[in-house]
Write a protein that holds these residues in place. Structure first.
Motif, PDB file in Angstrom:
ATOM      1  N   VAL A 259      60.403  -0.349  57.923  1.00 29.69           N
ATOM      2  CA  VAL A 259      59.077  -0.708  58.143  1.00 29.69           C
ATOM      3  C   VAL A 259      58.051   0.214  57.972  1.00 29.69           C
ATOM      4  CG1 VAL A 259      57.570  -1.704  60.155  1.00 29.69           C
ATOM      5  CG2 VAL A 259      59.842  -2.553  60.094  1.00 29.69           C
ATOM      6  N   ALA A 260      58.395   1.401  58.517  1.00 38.80           N
ATOM      7  CA  ALA A 260      57.305   2.605  58.274  1.00 38.80           C
ATOM      8  C   ALA A 260      57.104   2.992  56.839  1.00 38.80           C
ATOM      9  CB  ALA A 260      57.774   3.662  59.132  1.00 38.80           C
ATOM     10  N   GLU A 261      58.097   2.823  55.995  1.00 42.21           N
ATOM     11  CA  GLU A 261      58.131   3.076  54.607  1.00 42.21           C
ATOM     12  C   GLU A 261      57.161   2.141  53.976  1.00 42.21           C
ATOM     13  OE1 GLU A 261      60.242   5.443  52.190  1.00 42.21           O
ATOM     14  OE2 GLU A 261      59.471   6.544  53.931  1.00 42.21           O
ATOM     15  N   CYS A 262      57.286   0.843  54.254  1.00 45.38           N
ATOM     16  CA  CYS A 262      56.544  -0.242  53.942  1.00 45.38           C
ATOM     17  C   CYS A 262      55.101  -0.038  53.998  1.00 45.38           C
ATOM     18  CB  CYS A 262      57.179  -1.548  54.204  1.00 45.38           C
ATOM     19  SG  CYS A 262      56.496  -3.320  53.570  1.00 45.38           S
ATOM     20  N   LEU A 263      54.883   0.220  55.438  1.00 49.48           N
ATOM     21  CA  LEU A 263      53.411   0.166  55.557  1.00 49.48           C
ATOM     22  C   LEU A 263      52.817   1.647  54.947  1.00 49.48           C
ATOM     23  CD1 LEU A 263      53.916  -0.591  59.303  1.00 49.48           C
ATOM     24  CD2 LEU A 263      52.540  -1.791  57.614  1.00 49.48           C
ATOM     25  N   ASP A 264      53.646   2.750  54.790  1.00 46.29           N
ATOM     26  CA  ASP A 264      52.966   3.897  54.123  1.00 46.29           C
ATOM     27  C   ASP A 264      52.851   3.503  52.545  1.00 46.29           C
ATOM     28  OD1 ASP A 264      53.136   5.429  56.575  1.00 46.29           O
ATOM     29  OD2 ASP A 264      55.039   6.223  56.071  1.00 46.29           O
ATOM     30  N   ALA A 265      53.624   2.515  52.007  1.00 50.75           N
ATOM     31  CA  ALA A 265      53.548   2.279  50.537  1.00 50.75           C
ATOM     32  C   ALA A 265      52.415   1.446  50.213  1.00 50.75           C
ATOM     33  CB  ALA A 265      54.892   2.063  50.125  1.00 50.75           C
ATOM     34  N   THR A 266      51.911   0.836  51.096  1.00 49.09           N
ATOM     35  CA  THR A 266      50.936  -0.461  50.927  1.00 49.09           C
ATOM     36  C   THR A 266      49.395  -0.095  51.644  1.00 49.09           C
ATOM     37  OG1 THR A 266      51.373  -1.587  52.978  1.00 49.09           O
ATOM     38  CG2 THR A 266      52.743  -2.246  50.884  1.00 49.09           C
ATOM     39  N   ALA A 267      48.803  -0.685  51.000  1.00 50.74           N
ATOM     40  CA  ALA A 267      47.038  -0.716  51.030  1.00 50.74           C
ATOM     41  C   ALA A 267      47.028  -0.974  52.876  1.00 50.74           C
ATOM     42  CB  ALA A 267      46.193  -1.307  50.307  1.00 50.74           C
ATOM     43  N   GLU A 268      45.769  -0.463  53.373  1.00 49.22           N
ATOM     44  CA  GLU A 268      45.496  -0.720  54.664  1.00 49.22           C
ATOM     45  C   GLU A 268      45.506  -2.319  55.008  1.00 49.22           C
ATOM     46  OE1 GLU A 268      45.483   1.557  57.497  1.00 49.22           O
ATOM     47  OE2 GLU A 268      46.197   3.072  55.879  1.00 49.22           O
ATOM     48  N   ASN A 269      44.965  -2.888  54.073  1.00 50.41           N
ATOM     49  CA  ASN A 269      44.474  -4.471  54.287  1.00 50.41           C
ATOM     50  C   ASN A 269      45.528  -5.321  53.810  1.00 50.41           C
ATOM     51  OD1 ASN A 269      43.987  -3.625  51.708  1.00 50.41           O
ATOM     52  ND2 ASN A 269      42.043  -4.928  51.798  1.00 50.41           N
ATOM     53  N   VAL A 270      46.583  -4.893  53.459  1.00 57.41           N
ATOM     54  CA  VAL A 270      47.672  -5.856  52.719  1.00 57.41           C
ATOM     55  C   VAL A 270      48.719  -5.827  53.406  1.00 57.41           C
ATOM     56  CG1 VAL A 270      49.096  -6.041  50.634  1.00 57.41           C
ATOM     57  CG2 VAL A 270      46.806  -5.040  50.534  1.00 57.41           C
ATOM     58  N   ALA A 271      49.203  -7.009  53.550  1.00 61.76           N
ATOM     59  CA  ALA A 271      50.581  -7.182  54.461  1.00 61.76           C
ATOM     60  C   ALA A 271      51.819  -7.090  53.522  1.00 61.76           C
ATOM     61  CB  ALA A 271      50.670  -8.579  55.033  1.00 61.76           C
ATOM     62  N   CYS A 272      52.929  -6.711  54.365  1.00 60.91           N
ATOM     63  CA  CYS A 272      54.163  -6.716  53.548  1.00 60.91           C
ATOM     64  C   CYS A 272      55.095  -7.279  54.594  1.00 60.91           C
ATOM     65  CB  CYS A 272      54.479  -5.300  53.168  1.00 60.91           C
ATOM     66  SG  CYS A 272      54.246  -3.961  54.499  1.00 60.91           S
ATOM     67  N   THR A 273      56.477  -7.711  53.969  1.00 67.89           N
ATOM     68  CA  THR A 273      57.408  -8.140  54.758  1.00 67.89           C
ATOM     69  C   THR A 273      58.734  -7.403  54.740  1.00 67.89           C
ATOM     70  OG1 THR A 273      58.087  -9.286  52.917  1.00 67.89           O
ATOM     71  CG2 THR A 273      56.484 -10.534  54.196  1.00 67.89           C
ATOM     72  N   ILE A 274      59.325  -7.679  55.706  1.00 68.04           N
ATOM     73  CA  ILE A 274      60.945  -7.327  55.851  1.00 68.04           C
ATOM     74  C   ILE A 274      61.724  -8.430  55.958  1.00 68.04           C
ATOM     75  CG2 ILE A 274      62.614  -5.349  56.619  1.00 68.04           C
ATOM     76  CD1 ILE A 274      60.113  -4.191  55.633  1.00 68.04           C
ATOM     77  N   ALA A 275      62.773  -8.504  55.213  1.00 74.08           N
ATOM     78  CA  ALA A 275      63.623  -9.606  55.465  1.00 74.08           C
ATOM     79  C   ALA A 275      65.106  -8.977  55.741  1.00 74.08           C
ATOM     80  CB  ALA A 275      64.007 -10.476  54.260  1.00 74.08           C
ATOM     81  N   ILE A 276      65.744  -9.559  56.843  1.00 75.77           N
ATOM     82  CA  ILE A 276      67.054  -8.836  57.145  1.00 75.77           C
ATOM     83  C   ILE A 276      67.899 -10.113  57.316  1.00 75.77           C
ATOM     84  CG2 ILE A 276      68.209  -7.862  59.135  1.00 75.77           C
ATOM     85  CD1 ILE A 276      65.777  -6.615  60.069  1.00 75.77           C
ATOM     86  N   GLU A 277      69.049  -9.968  56.761  1.00 74.70           N
ATOM     87  CA  GLU A 277      69.907 -10.976  56.404  1.00 74.70           C
ATOM     88  C   GLU A 277      71.449 -10.645  57.255  1.00 74.70           C
ATOM     89  OE1 GLU A 277      72.076 -14.217  53.557  1.00 74.70           O
ATOM     90  OE2 GLU A 277      70.691 -13.039  52.971  1.00 74.70           O
ATOM     91  N   ILE A 278      71.934 -11.332  58.375  1.00 78.31           N
ATOM     92  CA  ILE A 278      72.940 -11.033  58.632  1.00 78.31           C
ATOM     93  C   ILE A 278      74.276 -11.877  58.284  1.00 78.31           C
ATOM     94  CG2 ILE A 278      74.424 -10.994  60.984  1.00 78.31           C
ATOM     95  CD1 ILE A 278      71.948 -10.463  62.297  1.00 78.31           C
ATOM     96  N   ASP A 279      75.322 -10.995  57.917  1.00 78.41           N
ATOM     97  CA  ASP A 279      76.628 -11.916  57.456  1.00 78.41           C
ATOM     98  C   ASP A 279      77.538 -11.364  58.469  1.00 78.41           C
ATOM     99  OD1 ASP A 279      78.914 -12.943  56.261  1.00 78.41           O
ATOM    100  OD2 ASP A 279      78.587 -11.965  54.424  1.00 78.41           O
ATOM    101  N   ALA A 280      77.967 -12.395  59.338  1.00 82.74           N
ATOM    102  CA  ALA A 280      78.910 -11.928  60.645  1.00 82.74           C
ATOM    103  C   ALA A 280      79.975 -12.734  60.717  1.00 82.74           C
ATOM    104  CB  ALA A 280      78.074 -11.949  61.669  1.00 82.74           C
ATOM    105  N   GLY A 281      80.630 -13.278  59.618  1.00 84.50           N
ATOM    106  CA  GLY A 281      81.837 -13.945  59.442  1.00 84.50           C
ATOM    107  C   GLY A 281      82.950 -13.729  60.409  1.00 84.50           C
ATOM    108  N   ALA A 282      83.801 -14.618  60.956  1.00 86.84           N
ATOM    109  CA  ALA A 282      84.750 -14.454  61.911  1.00 86.84           C
ATOM    110  C   ALA A 282      85.823 -13.666  61.067  1.00 86.84           C
ATOM    111  CB  ALA A 282      85.480 -15.839  62.277  1.00 86.84           C
ATOM    112  N   GLY A 283      86.472 -12.432  61.643  1.00 87.38           N
ATOM    113  CA  GLY A 283      87.322 -11.366  61.431  1.00 87.38           C
ATOM    114  C   GLY A 283      86.957 -10.498  60.326  1.00 87.38           C
TER     115      GLY A 283
END
Length: 347
Positions: A259-283
Motif C-alpha cells: 500500500v505504501a509503495e503504491c501511494l509513493d508511486a502515484t500522484a497526490e490526487n490519483v487513486a490506486c488499488t490493491i487486489a488480494i486473492e486468497i486460495d485456501a483449498g482444503a488440504g
C-alpha cells in the motif's frame, strides 16, 4: 434403597428392580442409577454407594439429592424435570458430595426406558469429570492471564510507536527539503506497523486468526490511514485459512508495504488499488496473489522516496517462512505461499 421385591409383589408406588438388573448394575465399574416414571430414584448401584458413602436406603427417592452442591441443585432439578416431562435423553454436569466431604464434578447421562409404548422411567450413569473441569479452569485462567499480558504488551508497543512517529515528524520538519519525503514515508510506515498490531490485538482468536477477516479489516484501516479515498484494497478468492500470529503479522506488514509503495508511486490526487486473492483449498497450503494497480506517476519535483519495498517484503516473508515471488504487477503478481505447518484450523 429398597430390598429385593418380595414374592407377594412390589410395594405400592414402588418400581420393581429385578435381581438381574441389580447384578448387572453392581458389576459395572460406573456410577449407575434407575428412576421410576415419577422421577423418584429406585436404585443406585454399588459404585454409586461407594462414592457417596451412604446406604441404599438413604439414597432412595429424593434422598440422594441431599448430596448435590447447593449451587447446582435448582439447575439440575429443572433440567431433569424438563427431560422427564418430554421423555427425552438428557446430559448434565453437576457437583455431588463424595464420602470424604469433597464435591466432585459428575457428567450425568439419562435415557428413558420404554417398552411397547409404556414408559418405565429412566436409566442413568455418571462419570467423574473433576480432573477435566480443573484442567479447563486452569486453561481458562491461563488464557485470561495471556490475554491480559498481550493487552499490556500491545499498549506498550502502541505507545512506543506513537513516540517514534512523533520523533520522526520532528526530525523530518528539521531536515533539508529534499529529505522530508523520506521522513514522511518512514512515519507512514511506522503508523502502518501500529495498525497491523492493532488488528492482531483485536482478532477474536489471537492464537488462530481468520485470514480473510483479518485482511478485510486491515485493508479497510490501511485505506483510511494515509490520504483517505486515494486507495482501495479488495480481498477475494476461495476459502479461508487460519494462521498463527507470526504469519498474520508478516502478511500485514507485506500488505502495508505494498500500500505504501503504491501511494509513493502515484500522484497526490490519483487513486490506486490493491487486489488480494486468497486460495485456501482444503488440504493445500494457503496461497495469496497480490496486484498493485498504481495510477498516474508522481508529479515531477515530488521529493524522491527510496524504493525499499521489495527488500522489506522479502525480509517480512523470511521472518514467517513465507515463500514469495513476483513484483505485485498485473503481469507478475506478488505470490505468497504460507508455510503448510503453520496454517492451523479452529475447532
Amino acid at each position: 434403597m429398597a430390598a429385593d421385591t418380595p414374592s407377594n409383589g412390589p410395594a405400592p408406588g414402588r418400581l420393581e428392580v429385578g435381581d438381574a438388573f441389580r447384578r448387572f448394575a453392581d458389576f459395572v465399574p460406573l456410577m449407575m442409577w434407575r428412576a421410576g416414571p415419577n422421577g423418584q430414584a429406585v436404585h443406585h448401584n454399588e459404585c454409586w454407594l461407594e462414592f457417596t458413602g451412604r446406604s441404599a436406603e438413604e439414597e432412595i427417592g429424593d434422598g440422594w439429592r441431599r448430596g448435590l452442591h447447593p449451587d447446582d441443585f435448582e439447575r439440575h432439578a429443572a433440567l431433569v424435570s424438563e427431560a422427564f416431562a418430554a421423555r427425552k435423553p438428557f446430559t448434565v454436569e453437576f457437583r455431588l458430595r463424595r464420602h470424604d466431604g469433597a464435591y466432585r464434578w459428575l457428567l450425568e447421562t439419562g435415557r428413558p426406558l420404554e417398552e411397547d409404548g409404556c414408559f418405565h422411567g429412566y436409566l442413568g450413569s455418571c462419570f467423574d469429570i473433576t480432573d477435566r473441569k480443573h484442567a479447563e479452569e486452569h486453561i481458562e485462567k491461563a488464557l485470561s492471564e495471556k490475554e491480559a499480558l498481550l493487552a499490556e504488551v500491545y499498549h506498550r508497543v502502541r505507545n512506543n510507536l506513537q513516540v517514534m512517529v512523533s520523533l520522526i515528524g520532528l526530525y523530518g520538519r528539521a531536515a533539508p527539503e529534499l529529505c522530508r519525503g523520506s521522513f514522511e514515508a518512514l512515519g507512514q510506515r511506522v503508523r502502518a506497523i501500529a495498525l497491523v498490531q492493532q488488528h492482531l490485538h483485536e482478532a477474536p482468536h489471537i492464537a488462530s486468526i481468520d485470514l480473510r477477516d483479518y485482511l478485510h479489516r486491515l485493508a479497510s484501516g490501511l485505506g483510511q490511514l494515509r490520504r483517505a479515498g486515494r486507495i482501495g484494497v479488495t480481498v477475494s478468492g476461495r476459502g479461508t485459512g487460519f494462521v498463527e500470529p507470526r504469519t498474520a503479522n508478516a502478511l500485514g506488514m507485506i500488505v502495508a508495504e505494498i500500500v505504501a509503495e503504491c501511494l509513493d508511486a502515484t500522484a497526490e490526487n490519483v487513486a490506486c488499488t490493491i487486489a488480494i486473492e486468497i486460495d485456501a483449498g482444503a488440504g493445500a497450503p494457503v496461497r495469496l496473489a497480490i496486484v498493485s494497480g498504481a495510477g498516474e506517476a508522481a508529479e515531477p519535483g515530488r521529493p524522491n522516496v527510496p524504493k525499499l519495498g521489495p527488500r522489506l517484503i522479502a525480509a517480512y516473508a523470511a521472518q514467517a517462512e513465507i515463500a514469495v515471488r513476483g513484483t505485485a504487477t498485473a503481469e507478475d503478481p506478488l505470490e505468497l505461499q504460507l508455510p503448510e505447518t503453520r496454517a492451523v484450523g479452529q475447532g
